[in-house]
Design a protein around this motif. Structure first.
Motif, PDB file in Angstrom:
ATOM      1  N   ILE A  30       0.679  -1.274   0.074  1.00  0.00           N
ATOM      2  CA  ILE A  30       0.375   0.575  -0.053  1.00  0.00           C
ATOM      3  C   ILE A  30       0.458   1.256   0.185  1.00  0.00           C
ATOM      4  CG2 ILE A  30      -1.682   1.158   1.425  1.00  0.00           C
ATOM      5  CD1 ILE A  30      -2.613  -1.229  -0.361  1.00  0.00           C
ATOM      6  N   ASN A  31       2.328   1.209   0.564  1.00  0.00           N
ATOM      7  CA  ASN A  31       2.888   2.109   0.453  1.00  0.00           C
ATOM      8  C   ASN A  31       3.853   2.624  -0.478  1.00  0.00           C
ATOM      9  OD1 ASN A  31       1.933   3.037   3.931  1.00  0.00           O
ATOM     10  ND2 ASN A  31       3.690   1.672   3.863  1.00  0.00           N
ATOM     11  N   GLY A  38      -3.528   5.250   4.198  1.00  0.00           N
ATOM     12  CA  GLY A  38      -4.204   4.538   4.371  1.00  0.00           C
ATOM     13  C   GLY A  38      -5.282   4.001   4.139  1.00  0.00           C
ATOM     14  N   VAL A  39      -5.267   2.653   4.517  1.00  0.00           N
ATOM     15  CA  VAL A  39      -6.325   1.473   3.525  1.00  0.00           C
ATOM     16  C   VAL A  39      -7.720   1.986   4.439  1.00  0.00           C
ATOM     17  CG1 VAL A  39      -7.222  -1.507   3.937  1.00  0.00           C
ATOM     18  CG2 VAL A  39      -4.314  -0.394   4.088  1.00  0.00           C
ATOM     19  N   ARG A  40      -8.464   1.844   3.679  1.00  0.00           N
ATOM     20  CA  ARG A  40      -9.848   2.202   4.089  1.00  0.00           C
ATOM     21  C   ARG A  40     -11.044   0.767   3.724  1.00  0.00           C
ATOM     22  NH1 ARG A  40     -12.218   6.950  -0.233  1.00  0.00           N
ATOM     23  NH2 ARG A  40     -11.230   8.649   0.341  1.00  0.00           N
ATOM     24  N   SER A  41     -10.480   0.275   3.221  1.00  0.00           N
ATOM     25  CA  SER A  41     -11.365  -1.190   4.095  1.00  0.00           C
ATOM     26  C   SER A  41      -9.881  -2.408   3.351  1.00  0.00           C
ATOM     27  CB  SER A  41     -12.758  -1.527   3.485  1.00  0.00           C
ATOM     28  OG  SER A  41     -12.569  -1.581   1.320  1.00  0.00           O
ATOM     29  N   GLU A  42     -10.188  -3.563   4.356  1.00  0.00           N
ATOM     30  CA  GLU A  42      -9.174  -4.846   4.075  1.00  0.00           C
ATOM     31  C   GLU A  42      -9.993  -5.946   4.188  1.00  0.00           C
ATOM     32  OE1 GLU A  42      -4.306  -6.668   5.326  1.00  0.00           O
ATOM     33  OE2 GLU A  42      -5.951  -3.795   5.919  1.00  0.00           O
ATOM     34  N   ARG A  43     -10.698  -7.235   3.414  1.00  0.00           N
ATOM     35  CA  ARG A  43     -11.488  -8.686   4.051  1.00  0.00           C
ATOM     36  C   ARG A  43     -10.614  -9.229   3.229  1.00  0.00           C
ATOM     37  NH1 ARG A  43     -15.695  -9.524   1.257  1.00  0.00           N
ATOM     38  NH2 ARG A  43     -16.238  -8.664  -0.054  1.00  0.00           N
ATOM     39  N   SER A  87       4.760   2.677 -13.988  1.00  0.00           N
ATOM     40  CA  SER A  87       5.871   2.624 -13.079  1.00  0.00           C
ATOM     41  C   SER A  87       5.544   2.580 -11.810  1.00  0.00           C
ATOM     42  CB  SER A  87       6.386   4.216 -12.997  1.00  0.00           C
ATOM     43  OG  SER A  87       5.324   5.138 -12.126  1.00  0.00           O
ATOM     44  N   LEU A  88       3.721   2.597 -12.041  1.00  0.00           N
ATOM     45  CA  LEU A  88       3.685   1.493 -10.675  1.00  0.00           C
ATOM     46  C   LEU A  88       3.874  -0.204 -10.641  1.00  0.00           C
ATOM     47  CD1 LEU A  88       1.912   1.841  -7.592  1.00  0.00           C
ATOM     48  CD2 LEU A  88      -0.354   2.036  -8.722  1.00  0.00           C
ATOM     49  N   LYS A  89       3.608  -0.462 -11.266  1.00  0.00           N
ATOM     50  CA  LYS A  89       3.432  -1.631 -12.612  1.00  0.00           C
ATOM     51  C   LYS A  89       4.614  -2.744 -11.541  1.00  0.00           C
ATOM     52  CE  LYS A  89       1.840  -5.157 -15.901  1.00  0.00           C
ATOM     53  NZ  LYS A  89       0.795  -5.566 -16.966  1.00  0.00           N
ATOM     54  N   GLU A  90       5.989  -1.853 -12.373  1.00  0.00           N
ATOM     55  CA  GLU A  90       6.795  -2.303 -11.452  1.00  0.00           C
ATOM     56  C   GLU A  90       7.345  -2.256 -10.258  1.00  0.00           C
ATOM     57  OE1 GLU A  90       9.550   0.295 -13.888  1.00  0.00           O
ATOM     58  OE2 GLU A  90       8.650  -0.468 -16.402  1.00  0.00           O
ATOM     59  N   ARG A  91       7.032  -1.150  -9.688  1.00  0.00           N
ATOM     60  CA  ARG A  91       7.753  -0.906  -8.710  1.00  0.00           C
ATOM     61  C   ARG A  91       6.384  -2.492  -7.500  1.00  0.00           C
ATOM     62  NH1 ARG A  91       6.095   5.251  -7.396  1.00  0.00           N
ATOM     63  NH2 ARG A  91       5.908   4.363  -5.315  1.00  0.00           N
ATOM     64  N   GLN A  93       5.343  -5.437  -8.538  1.00  0.00           N
ATOM     65  CA  GLN A  93       5.885  -6.694  -9.254  1.00  0.00           C
ATOM     66  C   GLN A  93       7.455  -6.898  -8.006  1.00  0.00           C
ATOM     67  OE1 GLN A  93       4.675  -8.099 -12.182  1.00  0.00           O
ATOM     68  NE2 GLN A  93       6.126  -9.627 -11.289  1.00  0.00           N
ATOM     69  N   LYS A  94       7.813  -5.841  -8.020  1.00  0.00           N
ATOM     70  CA  LYS A  94       8.800  -5.683  -7.420  1.00  0.00           C
ATOM     71  C   LYS A  94       8.640  -5.788  -6.089  1.00  0.00           C
ATOM     72  CE  LYS A  94      11.826  -3.242 -10.545  1.00  0.00           C
ATOM     73  NZ  LYS A  94      12.964  -1.753 -10.641  1.00  0.00           N
ATOM     74  N   MET A  95       7.931  -5.431  -5.510  1.00  0.00           N
ATOM     75  CA  MET A  95       7.951  -5.761  -3.656  1.00  0.00           C
ATOM     76  C   MET A  95       7.199  -6.813  -3.791  1.00  0.00           C
ATOM     77  SD  MET A  95       7.831  -4.918  -0.766  1.00  0.00           S
ATOM     78  CE  MET A  95       7.544  -2.839  -0.810  1.00  0.00           C
TER      79      MET A  95
END
Length: 103
Positions: A30-31, A38-43, A87-91, A93-95
């Motif tokens: 998420i970061n 921050g997370v609004r919802s997670e389930r 660029s987000l997709k690459e980051r 993928q690496k994470m």
């Protein structure tokens, strides 16, 4: 509606260990979103994590499916965030690879 970012990260951990690592590392994923507040919802629904996150005043939603030999992330980027999809997709993928590398 825009086409979602889809990332598949293969692993050799087994489903249970891969899920444990995704649960433990979800905040790191998420970061990576710019302006994440921050997370609004997670389930969890079985081995599928369904989430929404606030980023740059918009809501990013997605799912993470934990499979036997891969983790698949599907993320919807609204508005201005679509510009950084590549660029987000690459980051992401690496994470994902860092989280799921056998240790």
């Amino acid at each position: 509606m825009a086409t979602p970012i889809i990332i598949s990260v293969p692993h050799q951990l087994g489903r249970a260990e891969a899920r444990r690592r995704i649960e433990a590392g979800f905040a790191k994923i998420i970061n990576l979103l710019p302006g994440s507040s921050g997370v609004r919802s997670e389930r969890w629904d079985g081995d599928r994590l369904i989430f929404s996150v606030a980023a740059l005043g918009q809501t990013v939603s997605g799912v993470i499916d934990v499979l036997d030999a891969a983790v698949v992330m599907e993320i919807e980027l609204p508005g201005v965030l679509r510009v950084i999809a590549g660029s987000l997709k690459e980051r992401l993928q690496k994470m994902g690879q860092l989280l799921l590398t056998r240790k």
